[in-house]
Design a protein around this motif. Structure first.
Motif, mmCIF file in Angstrom:
data_model
loop_
_atom_site.group_PDB
_atom_site.id
_atom_site.type_symbol
_atom_site.label_atom_id
_atom_site.label_comp_id
_atom_site.label_asym_id
_atom_site.label_seq_id
_atom_site.Cartn_x
_atom_site.Cartn_y
_atom_site.Cartn_z
ATOM 1 N N TRP A 1 9.350 4.978 14.533
ATOM 2 C CA TRP A 1 8.770 5.286 13.233
ATOM 3 C C TRP A 1 7.367 4.710 13.111
ATOM 4 O O TRP A 1 6.988 3.774 13.804
ATOM 5 N N SER A 2 6.619 5.327 12.202
ATOM 6 C CA SER A 2 5.235 4.907 11.947
ATOM 7 C C SER A 2 5.001 4.936 10.450
ATOM 8 O O SER A 2 5.458 5.843 9.757
ATOM 9 N N ARG A 3 4.272 3.963 9.952
ATOM 10 C CA ARG A 3 3.931 3.958 8.530
ATOM 11 C C ARG A 3 2.687 4.786 8.239
ATOM 12 O O ARG A 3 2.300 4.958 7.083
ATOM 13 N N GLU A 4 2.036 5.308 9.278
ATOM 14 C CA GLU A 4 0.822 6.120 9.117
ATOM 15 C C GLU A 4 1.033 7.541 9.646
ATOM 16 O O GLU A 4 0.094 8.187 10.080
ATOM 17 N N GLU B 1 0.832 -1.196 0.000
ATOM 18 C CA GLU B 1 0.000 0.000 0.000
ATOM 19 C C GLU B 1 0.870 1.251 0.000
ATOM 20 O O GLU B 1 2.042 1.216 0.387
ATOM 21 N N ASN B 2 0.267 2.361 -0.441
ATOM 22 C CA ASN B 2 0.928 3.650 -0.309
ATOM 23 C C ASN B 2 0.978 4.035 1.159
ATOM 24 O O ASN B 2 -0.006 3.887 1.884
ATOM 25 N N GLN B 3 2.118 4.555 1.608
ATOM 26 C CA GLN B 3 2.297 4.900 3.012
ATOM 27 C C GLN B 3 2.999 6.247 3.133
ATOM 28 O O GLN B 3 3.662 6.697 2.193
ATOM 29 N N LEU B 4 2.843 6.847 4.307
ATOM 30 C CA LEU B 4 3.605 8.039 4.658
ATOM 31 C C LEU B 4 4.361 7.716 5.945
ATOM 32 O O LEU B 4 3.803 7.762 7.043
ATOM 33 N N TYR B 5 5.634 7.371 5.785
ATOM 34 C CA TYR B 5 6.447 6.986 6.937
ATOM 35 C C TYR B 5 6.876 8.243 7.697
ATOM 36 O O TYR B 5 7.216 9.264 7.104
ATOM 37 N N ARG B 6 6.855 8.118 9.002
ATOM 38 C CA ARG B 6 7.312 9.190 9.884
ATOM 39 C C ARG B 6 8.429 8.636 10.755
ATOM 40 O O ARG B 6 8.222 7.650 11.484
ATOM 41 N N GLY C 1 11.849 -2.535 2.312
ATOM 42 C CA GLY C 1 12.839 -1.870 1.478
ATOM 43 C C GLY C 1 13.091 -0.414 1.798
ATOM 44 O O GLY C 1 13.982 0.197 1.197
ATOM 45 N N VAL C 2 12.338 0.183 2.708
ATOM 46 C CA VAL C 2 12.528 1.585 3.078
ATOM 47 C C VAL C 2 13.677 1.678 4.074
ATOM 48 O O VAL C 2 13.688 0.969 5.096
#
Length: 569
Positions: free
Chosen positions: A276-279, A255-260, A401-402
């Motif tokens: 870190w958070s993927r949301e 899915e598309n994510q916005l990592y913090r 992979g991030v």
């Protein structure tokens, strides 16, 4: 900001002035948020250019610091109401009143039940009860310095607020099963003390010297921020992944994510930790009750992507904890009680957090796993208090992979510093700036940015020097005309009147001449009559030219003055 957003597209270096919506297109949150950011930057930059680093309107400047008299166990200060700008950010120190309530039931017997009247609240804030300070008298570091002199300053920053902290943001008509809608950004101001020894001043410094020393201190607080880079690399065992992901995709998430990526505990490298958070840290669970290590929640999540599972790390927080910015160890979910909406944590939450329902306690989920905190080439991952230690100069994997990279010798890590990394399945990669050689660029944190302003210099008991700046309104009355302007206007009026009288005299003379010619006989030819008419017309034109030239003659007023004279003529 902790919010469920797709990404942040605001880039000041592109100099965009507006977002233009196009018909028939999908509307995204990033576009609306960028427009708000453009307008906010414009307003604050304009205010800072006009006001300077800090200042308040004359007659309504806020944050006047004064001694609080009376019998009190602890020293205290008053914070005067009004407005003050710090780096263009508006801070309002006004204390809201309680409002007027209906005292008795109009349909009742007219009695108020015999209840005692509520005490009148103070007119201004104080150091101990300021709205976003949350100072604790039991903590010595929160008390005002016991030695003089010391400086009182204003710290300003911003944070996000969702319906978990402010339930009034939720539209109840949508029902409890629906998620909340939009979040908010809040300006947080805190009046704090700073010991005079931290400024390195001599004896009895004047106000300019104190302000300059504080400016140097504030610059030092803002300097030395760490930098981070992000990339996506195809994992070594990507071929074993049964998910339908493009074979050459470096980002392997479904899915598309916005990592913090956020600094948890500050300090130097090796001491600092990150989570870190993927949301984007937006997955929160309001707390209804606390019993030891068991926490009762208002909900366990809306789906399997936004819920809690055994092994998840959570941060037990409330409004005071978030405003103070002092991290506590993360806790792990050990057990779930789905029918009772309860979770058992690996430890009892800190007694300073979550015990006051009015502070809206909640759990925030983080997604790091101890097994993933292991760098490439066998770099050992180390966990402390539920967060991974910062390791500089090497790529550290998050998931799918991030990877992230902390710059070697990057500076001091501060709790709350964060970076956001969008990851997209369409490209199989993360969105991160790169150079011409496709190498990821190092970037400073996206926040938190603190702003500072000096308020007062306390040199003794009851001896307070005001360090605030004030400014007056830009609008002023229209200035009256000068003597020279009035004289020029009078001359222009006199000349215009003389020209008009001359024109009238010439007209009368022309008419008299024409009448005399008619009485002497009819010998005058039509051509002679036409010549007389033309002569009268030419005389009037000559008078008008004289009048115009006299109104605009050099030395008799020019520009606006000449225009006014010509208009009056």
């Amino acid at each position: 900001m902790y919010a469920d957003i797709s990404r942040s597209t605001f880039r000041p270096d592109r100099h965009y002035s507006a977002v233009i919506a196009q018909q028939g297109r999908v509307q995204l949150d990033a576009d609306a948020n960028e427009q708000a950011a453009i307008q906010l930057r414009l307003a604050r930059t304009t205010a800072q250019d006009l006001i300077g680093p800090d200042g308040g309107p004359a007659g309504a400047a806020g944050f006047a610091v004064g001694p609080l008299t009376g019998s009190r166990d602890l020293d205290d200060l008053t914070i005067g109401g009004g407005r003050y700008y710090v780096d263009g950010i508006l801070c309002d120190a006004g204390r809201p009143g309680p409002g007027d309530a209906v005292e008795d039931d109009p349909d009742g017997d007219g009695t108020d039940g015999g209840g005692a009247a509520e005490p009148e609240p103070p007119a201004t804030w104080t150091y101990w009860d300021q709205p976003d300070g949350f100072r604790d008298p039991e903590r010595p570091e929160d008390r005002l310095p016991g030695r003089y002199p010391y400086l009182v300053y204003l710290k300003v920053w911003e944070r996000s607020v969702t319906a978990a902290e402010d339930p009034e943001l939720r539209e109840v008509a949508l029902g409890s099963a629906m998620p909340d809608t939009a979040a908010r950004t809040k300006v947080v101001w805190q009046v704090l003390p700073l010991e005079g020894s931290a400024l390195g001043l001599g004896e009895d410094p004047d106000k300019p010297a104190v302000r300059e020393a504080f400016r140097v201190w504030a610059e030092n607080e803002r300097s030395g921020r760490p930098r981070l880079a992000a990339r996506s690399e195809r994992p070594a065992r990507a071929d074993e992944d049964p998910c339908l992901t493009a074979p050459d995709a470096r980002y392997r998430g479904p899915e598309n994510q916005l990592y913090r990526v956020e600094v948890h505990e500050g300090g130097a490298a090796g001491e600092a930790t990150y989570k870190w958070s993927r949301e984007n840290g937006s997955v929160v669970f309001p707390v209804d009750g606390l019993d030891g290590t068991w926490v009762e929640l208002a909900s366990l999540g809306s789906d399997d992507k936004l819920d809690l599972n055994v092994g998840d790390w959570v941060e037990f927080a409330d409004t005071a904890y978030t405003s103070r910015g002092e991290p506590l160890p993360l806790l792990r979910v050990e057990e779930l009680d789905l029918p009772g909406r309860r979770v058992r944590l690996s430890g009892e939450p800190d007694p300073r957090v979550g015990r006051r329902p009015e502070l809206r306690p909640f759990l925030r989920r983080w997604d790091q796993k101890e097994s993933s905190a292991r760098g490439r080439k066998g770099a050992a991952g180390r966990f402390r208090g539920g967060a991974a230690r910062v390791e500089e100069g090497r790529w550290l994997p998050l998931e799918d992979g991030v990877e992230v990279y902390f710059e070697a010798g990057g500076g001091r890590y501060r709790s709350g510093d964060h970076w956001i990394v969008p990851a997209r399945t369409a490209t199989g990669s993360v969105e991160w700036p790169v150079n011409a050689a496709r190498k990821p660029l190092l970037r400073p944190p996206a926040g938190i940015t603190a702003h500072y302003a000096p308020l007062a210099w306390v040199s003794g008991e009851g001896t307070i020097a005001d360090l605030r700046m004030v400014f007056g309104p830009l609008g002023v009355p229209v200035p009256p005309a000068s003597e020279a302007e009035l004289a020029a206007e009078a001359r222009a009026e006199a000349e215009a009147k003389a020209a008009e009288e001359a024109e009238d005299a010439e007209t009368e003379a022309a008419r008299a001449g024409a009448g005399g010619g008619g009485q002497s006989g009819a010998s005058g030819s039509p051509a002679e009559s036409g010549s007389s008419a033309q002569s009268g017309s030419g005389t009037r034109a000559t008078a008008r030219r004289r009048r115009a030239s006299s109104a605009s003659a050099p030395g008799e007023g020019s520009g606006e003055e000449g225009g006014e004279a010509a208009a009056k003529s």
